[in-house]
Design a protein around this motif. Structure first.
Motif, PDB file in Angstrom:
ATOM      1  N   VAL A  77     -33.469 -58.730 -27.610  1.00 43.32           N
ATOM      2  CA  VAL A  77     -32.556 -58.289 -26.553  1.00 43.32           C
ATOM      3  C   VAL A  77     -33.335 -57.645 -25.404  1.00 43.32           C
ATOM      4  N   TYR A  93     -30.467 -65.280 -21.524  1.00 43.95           N
ATOM      5  CA  TYR A  93     -29.304 -64.515 -21.959  1.00 43.95           C
ATOM      6  C   TYR A  93     -28.514 -65.255 -23.033  1.00 43.95           C
ATOM      7  N   ARG A 138     -30.164 -64.614 -26.250  1.00 43.74           N
ATOM      8  CA  ARG A 138     -29.965 -63.232 -26.672  1.00 43.74           C
ATOM      9  C   ARG A 138     -28.588 -63.056 -27.318  1.00 43.74           C
TER      10      ARG A 138
END
Length: 445
Positions: A158, A164, A167
């Motif tokens: 993270v 993203y 993540r």
């Protein structure tokens, strides 16, 4: 007259070494004094005063001394920040290899040997019970360490530069698998939850492999990870078709199940072969500016893995006969525990060979890891989970391998810091060009 006096050198700092003894004056047959001494003596012989330029330079350099002293604190801060580990997840990557050792012990003792020794021969009940207890203990230790490591890896991913989408997938899939593993310590996991954790771990593995394939030094391990994830997705699809075929009694679905299982075995076997090639990839020391070497299809480690797998397959095939020895029967029973279900339309010898090769590659990846030991641990973990992604510990192993590959591929500073730390431990003779004579006949440094 003051100009004829040589100015003393600046006093060294307290941490500096003491000044060497002054060189003796030149005598007949002796060595010549330093160049500065010759120049000053020549000037005194001509009756001229020595040049005042050095004194003026020293005077001018003394003026910004306060500025240098004031900038010492920021420079000291920069030095201390450079000494800090460049990656928050780097200490976590050091735990991957010991965790993979526990996974290998849990697979061999608890999954292979303990069930295979039950009823194998007369008088080995106590030994079988001991192996079963050892396998259970290794499984419990691996479960505890894997949960802690997975949580730390999720936090490191993270905070890293991973995309993203990956993540979010790491948070969702990793947290779900951890919850199911904790639930499995209390009671049996439902079939739907087992299928969901297998799908979640496989999707995360495919996403991490796709992202890591862009980095040259990660491609062998990333390719093996992606193939294992794809094989898990296809095999779980075959399990779903098998359940439907059993409920409806459809022969068409049964035939489709065999085809899907065969495709899953093909991907799984290809993943094991790619992992075998990855054993010899990037093991040579090289300068940092050099391009990463291409993986060699044949290396001493890969040849040793193939030879060991052939011997194990031969012993397992001989273990099915009536006059088989205890060792051959043990090999057959142990490797049968690693065969995938539903059964593919493939000769049994090929299935046994793929299972034996996977175990040997896992052991060699831990004994002789690549330049970064975490990659050897990730390679071992993904092969441990290859045949059982729906089992809680298998899904957790695949999640840890996927997170490790994604983190090592995206955080170049942390990866190369670990690589350089590994290269410092190598002897100087292992470096390329060490001890080779150069064009002048000397040894190249």
């Amino acid at each position: 007259m003051l100009l004829n006096i040589d100015l003393p050198p600046e006093a060294p700092p307290p941490s500096a070494a003491p000044d060497p003894a002054p060189s003796p004056r030149r005598e007949e047959g002796g060595d010549a004094p330093p160049a500065e001494g010759r120049a000053s003596s020549a000037e005194r012989a001509e009756g001229r005063a020595p040049s005042a330029a050095p004194a003026e330079e020293r005077a001018s350099s003394a003026e910004p001394a306060e500025g240098r002293a004031s900038s010492a604190a920021p420079a000291e801060g920069r030095a201390s920040s450079a000494e800090r580990p460049p990656l928050a997840g780097l200490p976590v990557l050091r735990l991957i290899r010991p965790l993979a050792v526990l996974a290998l012990l849990a697979m061999i003792l608890g999954r292979m040997l303990a069930p295979a020794m039950v009823g194998l021969a007369v008088g080995i009940e106590r030994a079988a019970h001991t192996v079963e207890l050892a396998g259970a203990g290794a499984s419990q230790l691996f479960a505890i360490g894997a949960i802690v490591t997975a949580m730390a890896l999720i936090g490191a991913v993270v905070r890293s530069r991973v995309p993203y989408a990956l993540r979010i997938a790491a948070i969702v899939a990793g947290s779900f698998v951890i919850l199911v593993v904790l639930h499995a310590t209390v009671q049996r996991v439902p079939d739907l939850s087992a299928a969901l954790i297998g799908v979640s771990a496989a999707i995360l593995a495919v996403g991490s492999a796709w992202e890591a394939l862009r980095v040259p030094f990660m491609r062998p391990v990333a390719a093996a990870l992606g193939l294992v994830g794809a094989s898990a997705l296809v095999r779980l699809t075959g399990v779903l078709l098998a359940v439907w075929a059993n409920d409806r009694g459809s022969k068409a679905l049964a035939g489709a199940t065999s085809s899907v299982a065969t495709a899953a075995f093909a991907l799984d076997a290809l993943a094991v072969l790619v992992a075998t090639v990855a054993l010899g990839a990037g093991r040579e020391a090289r300068p940092r500016e050099a391009e990463p070497p291409r993986p060699r299809l044949v290396s001493p480690l890969s040849l040793a893995a193939l030879a060991s797998a052939l011997l194990a397959t031969r012993a397992a095939l001989a273990g099915a006969s009536d006059d088989a020895s205890v060792v051959e029967a043990l090999f057959r029973r142990a490797l049968d525990r690693l065969l995938t279900r539903p059964a593919p339309v493939v000769p049994l010898s090929m299935q046994l060979f793929a299972a034996a090769l996977a175990v040997v590659v896992v052991a060699l990846a831990l004994i002789a890891p690549p330049r970064l030991p975490a990659l050897g641990g990730a390679l071992a973990l993904l092969l441990v989970a290859r045949s059982a992604p729906e089992v809680p510990l298998g899904a957790l192993s695949l999640v840890i391998a996927a997170l490790c590959v994604a983190l090592a591929a995206r955080d170049e500073r942390g990866f190369w810091a670990a690589v350089l730390a590994t290269e410092r431990e190598r002897p100087s003779s292992a470096l390329p060009g060490a001890g080779k004579p150069d064009a002048t006949g000397g040894a190249s440094g």
